[in-house]
Motif scaffolding. Sequence first.
Motif, short mmCIF file in Angstrom:
data_model
loop_
_atom_site.label_atom_id
_atom_site.label_comp_id
_atom_site.label_asym_id
_atom_site.label_seq_id
_atom_site.Cartn_x
_atom_site.Cartn_y
_atom_site.Cartn_z
N PHE A 1 19.70 25.74 37.82
CA PHE A 1 19.46 27.06 38.39
C PHE A 1 20.37 28.08 37.71
O PHE A 1 21.33 27.72 37.04
N GLU A 2 20.07 29.35 37.94
CA GLU A 2 20.96 30.40 37.47
C GLU A 2 21.11 31.45 38.55
O GLU A 2 20.26 31.56 39.44
N GLY A 3 22.21 32.20 38.44
CA GLY A 3 22.46 33.26 39.40
C GLY A 3 23.63 34.12 38.95
O GLY A 3 24.30 33.83 37.96
N PRO B 1 16.34 11.24 48.51
CA PRO B 1 16.97 11.89 49.67
C PRO B 1 18.10 12.84 49.26
O PRO B 1 18.57 13.63 50.06
N THR B 2 18.52 12.73 48.01
CA THR B 2 19.59 13.57 47.50
C THR B 2 19.06 14.43 46.36
O THR B 2 17.96 14.22 45.86
N LYS B 3 19.89 15.39 45.99
CA LYS B 3 19.53 16.29 44.89
C LYS B 3 20.74 16.46 43.99
O LYS B 3 21.87 16.57 44.47
N ILE B 4 20.48 16.47 42.69
CA ILE B 4 21.49 16.81 41.69
C ILE B 4 21.11 18.19 41.18
O ILE B 4 19.99 18.40 40.72
N ALA B 5 22.03 19.14 41.28
CA ALA B 5 21.71 20.49 40.87
C ALA B 5 22.90 21.16 40.19
O ALA B 5 24.06 20.94 40.57
N VAL B 6 22.58 21.98 39.20
CA VAL B 6 23.56 22.74 38.44
C VAL B 6 23.23 24.21 38.63
O VAL B 6 22.07 24.61 38.59
#
Length: 140
Positions: free
Chosen positions: A66-68, A8-13
């Motif tokens: 991710f990148e941006g 139900p959750t997300k870990i994101a960088v």
Amino acid sequence: MSAPVRFPTKIAVLLRDDLLVWQRLNVTAFLVSGLATAAPEVIGDPYADADDITYLPMFRQPVLVFEGSKELLTAAHTRALTREVPMSIFTSDLFTTGHDADNRAAVRAVRTENLDLVGLAVHGPRNAVDKIFKGATMHP
């Protein structure tokens, strides 16, 4: 093999797209360490091999990277603040410091809107993380 688990959750960088490879790795390692301390429920059980040698536990769910652009990082930071999603941050100043006290002092010296972000990490509800990282692409 068991069915895939949908957390139900997300870990994101989110990493700035102009970082060198060593910087990407370094920033990612620092950022996720902050999440582990803030959300102990994301840590699984210790590992053990067939010879009963034990190893430290790790996240129990995937970490998406991710990148941006610099502008995207600033926007994601603002969205995370607005949604009150806890985050860890890494600024360009931290590449010139040598330990935790200097790192904290470097961040403390800069107003929120002037932070030169090179990375941030969040853990939160899937839909909130998706909105925070809107426009980011998966790291190659």
